[in-house]
Design an enzyme around this catalytic site. Structure first.
Site, PDB file in Angstrom:
ATOM      1  N   ASP A  83      44.586  18.175   6.701  1.00 19.43           N
ATOM      2  CA  ASP A  83      44.745  17.321   7.762  1.00 19.43           C
ATOM      3  C   ASP A  83      45.852  17.986   8.770  1.00 19.43           C
ATOM      4  O   ASP A  83      46.902  17.908   8.561  1.00 19.43           O
ATOM      5  CB  ASP A  83      45.188  15.800   7.355  1.00 19.43           C
ATOM      6  CG  ASP A  83      45.403  14.957   8.839  1.00 19.43           C
ATOM      7  OD1 ASP A  83      45.434  15.317  10.010  1.00 19.43           O
ATOM      8  OD2 ASP A  83      45.583  13.706   8.377  1.00 19.43           O
ATOM      9  N   TYR A 182      43.182  11.796  25.816  1.00 24.27           N
ATOM     10  CA  TYR A 182      42.874  13.278  25.539  1.00 24.27           C
ATOM     11  C   TYR A 182      43.179  14.283  26.597  1.00 24.27           C
ATOM     12  O   TYR A 182      43.708  15.150  26.369  1.00 24.27           O
ATOM     13  CB  TYR A 182      41.280  13.180  25.644  1.00 24.27           C
ATOM     14  CG  TYR A 182      40.351  14.422  25.147  1.00 24.27           C
ATOM     15  CD1 TYR A 182      40.277  14.846  23.976  1.00 24.27           C
ATOM     16  CD2 TYR A 182      40.115  15.305  26.209  1.00 24.27           C
ATOM     17  CE1 TYR A 182      39.875  16.150  23.660  1.00 24.27           C
ATOM     18  CE2 TYR A 182      39.358  16.410  26.063  1.00 24.27           C
ATOM     19  CZ  TYR A 182      39.228  16.719  24.517  1.00 24.27           C
ATOM     20  OH  TYR A 182      38.546  18.127  24.504  1.00 24.27           O
TER      21      TYR A 182
HETATM   22  P1  NAD Z   1      33.581  18.631  16.626  1.00 25.50           P
HETATM   23  O1  NAD Z   1      33.858  17.265  16.666  1.00 25.50           O
HETATM   24  O2  NAD Z   1      32.374  19.213  16.484  1.00 25.50           O
HETATM   25  O3  NAD Z   1      34.580  19.360  15.890  1.00 25.50           O
HETATM   26  C1  NAD Z   1      35.911  18.955  15.814  1.00 25.50           C
HETATM   27  C2  NAD Z   1      36.559  19.464  14.499  1.00 25.50           C
HETATM   28  O4  NAD Z   1      37.856  18.954  14.347  1.00 25.50           O
HETATM   29  C3  NAD Z   1      35.891  18.804  13.238  1.00 25.50           C
HETATM   30  O5  NAD Z   1      35.565  19.921  12.167  1.00 25.50           O
HETATM   31  C4  NAD Z   1      36.699  17.842  12.637  1.00 25.50           C
HETATM   32  O6  NAD Z   1      36.476  17.591  11.320  1.00 25.50           O
HETATM   33  C5  NAD Z   1      37.888  18.480  12.943  1.00 25.50           C
HETATM   34  N1  NAD Z   1      39.143  17.567  12.965  1.00 25.50           N
HETATM   35  C6  NAD Z   1      39.392  16.300  13.513  1.00 25.50           C
HETATM   36  N2  NAD Z   1      40.566  15.780  12.963  1.00 25.50           N
HETATM   37  C7  NAD Z   1      41.266  16.761  12.116  1.00 25.50           C
HETATM   38  C8  NAD Z   1      42.404  16.755  11.355  1.00 25.50           C
HETATM   39  N3  NAD Z   1      43.181  15.769  11.466  1.00 25.50           N
HETATM   40  N4  NAD Z   1      42.503  17.972  10.686  1.00 25.50           N
HETATM   41  C9  NAD Z   1      41.605  18.844  10.520  1.00 25.50           C
HETATM   42  N5  NAD Z   1      40.600  18.967  11.468  1.00 25.50           N
HETATM   43  C10 NAD Z   1      40.432  17.805  12.077  1.00 25.50           C
HETATM   44  O7  NAD Z   1      34.118  18.917  18.317  1.00 25.50           O
HETATM   45  P2  NAD Z   1      34.415  20.185  19.081  1.00 25.50           P
HETATM   46  O8  NAD Z   1      33.618  19.989  20.462  1.00 25.50           O
HETATM   47  O9  NAD Z   1      33.836  21.333  18.293  1.00 25.50           O
HETATM   48  O10 NAD Z   1      35.844  20.308  19.349  1.00 25.50           O
HETATM   49  C11 NAD Z   1      36.713  21.323  18.767  1.00 25.50           C
HETATM   50  C12 NAD Z   1      37.992  21.434  19.791  1.00 25.50           C
HETATM   51  O11 NAD Z   1      37.309  21.953  21.031  1.00 25.50           O
HETATM   52  C13 NAD Z   1      38.818  20.166  20.170  1.00 25.50           C
HETATM   53  O12 NAD Z   1      39.927  20.764  20.253  1.00 25.50           O
HETATM   54  C14 NAD Z   1      37.968  19.673  21.376  1.00 25.50           C
HETATM   55  O13 NAD Z   1      39.089  18.991  22.084  1.00 25.50           O
HETATM   56  C15 NAD Z   1      37.668  21.157  22.132  1.00 25.50           C
HETATM   57  N6  NAD Z   1      36.720  20.950  23.247  1.00 25.50           N
HETATM   58  C16 NAD Z   1      35.547  20.822  23.069  1.00 25.50           C
HETATM   59  C17 NAD Z   1      34.620  20.422  24.250  1.00 25.50           C
HETATM   60  C18 NAD Z   1      33.287  20.360  24.040  1.00 25.50           C
HETATM   61  O14 NAD Z   1      32.675  20.194  25.096  1.00 25.50           O
HETATM   62  N7  NAD Z   1      32.574  20.114  22.900  1.00 25.50           N
HETATM   63  C19 NAD Z   1      35.177  20.921  25.519  1.00 25.50           C
HETATM   64  C20 NAD Z   1      36.570  21.109  25.374  1.00 25.50           C
HETATM   65  C21 NAD Z   1      37.394  21.148  24.425  1.00 25.50           C
END
Ligand code: NAD
Length: 284
Positions: A83, A182
């Protein structure tokens, strides 16, 4: 839109994108790597030649599948639970990765989540969870990465002592009503990244961020998985397509490689032009 799943065949195909294997001999850790953008980064870093530690906090099967695909396609990967909000678990994750690979050259603090709420209704636990994962989690990983780079010293796999690629968001600059926690966490990532880059770049450590726009992943599924939702989302994207984890994976490889050796303390927006404010396209 339908998101194409990664599998062993796609992992093998990714390798052909990197014929010169720019990350050969290096090792990487990606947090939140068993889903979405983190998975894209882990798979692309591996395809570019890096050994990869795939961090997860839940769904170990998804992490293991990625590790298996990488190993079966001739790469090297391990799954590591932690985590990222826990100092103890982050330190233990780094110990595990370093024990497996000898060191780390590339760290991608990517794990993140949303807890959306109108501000009047936002609870302290929603605020704290987002800050603890998105901001404190990145701080802990960056600190441990820098300590490991310093412990190991220069070796001849890269011009830099180490590379850190933070996962920010277009919401480090675009305010986002209903998502104040966020947006605050990503605004925090921006100045944390720049401040740390300023502090450590003379030690040949490069710290940068990627700011994704709308990338189709589980975090924002309702925004892209129906025709209506996708069409509404496209109104915000000048390039007129939703982004994919591959778009971020390729940017991550570039920021982790010597091809970006003079790039320090920068946010790379990978957003199809979302930060160009599409609403002003017709003159405002
Ligand atoms: P996602 O939900 O597919 O992946 C998020 C990952 O983070 C998952 O594997 C989840 O289990 C993990 N996670 C959450 N809490 C955690 C913890 N306490 N310890 C370890 N792992 C943890 O979402 P995503 O879109 O792949 O997001 C990844 C990153 O990209 C994030 O930081 C998000 O803010 C950023 N982001 C995403 C988007 C988008 O459009 N998808 C846009 C901008 C930024």
């Amino acid at each position: 839109m339908v998101l194409e799943e990664y599998n062993l065949d796609r992992q093998k195909a990714l390798i052909s994108l990197y014929p010169h294997q720019p990350l050969r001999g290096q090792s990487a850790l990606v947090t939140g790597a068993n889903s979405g953008i983190g998975e894209g980064c882990a798979r692309h870093l591996a395809a570019a030649g890096a050994a990869v530690a795939v961090n997860y906090v839940r769904n170990p099967e998804a992490a293991q599948k990625i590790v298996d695909d990488i190993n079966q396609s001739g790469g090297k990967a391990i799954a590591v639970i932690a985590d990222v909000a826990s100092e103890e678990q982050v330190m233990s994750m780094f110990l595990t990765a370093v024990a497996a690979f000898g060191t780390l050259d590339i760290v991608v603090p990517n794990a993140g989540l949303q807890q959306d709420s109108k501000i009047e209704k936002m609870t302290v636990s929603q605020w704290d969870l987002v800050m603890n994962v998105n901001l404190r989690g990145q701080f802990l990983c960056i600190r441990e990465a820098i300590n490991e780079f310093e412990r190991r010293g220069m070796h001849d796999v890269s011009k830099a002592l180490g590379k850190i690629v933070c996962m920010s968001s277009v919401h480090e600059v675009i305010p986002w009503a209903g998502h104040a926690n966020y947006a605050a966490s990503k605004g925090g990532v921006m100045l944390m990244m720049k401040s740390i880059a300023q502090e450590v770049s003379d030690r040949k450590i490069r710290v940068n961020s990627i700011a994704p726009g709308a990338i189709a992943t589980p975090i924002n599924r309702p925004a892209w998985d129906t025709v209506d939702a996708e069409s509404k989302l496209l109104d915000l994207i000048p390039y007129n397509r939703v982004g994919l984890p591959d778009d971020i994976g390729q940017a991550c490889v570039w920021l982790a490689s010597d091809a970006s050796d003079y790039v320090v303390g920068t946010t790379l927006f990978v957003d199809g032009g979302m930060t160009l404010c599409e609403g002003f396209a017709s003159g405002g």
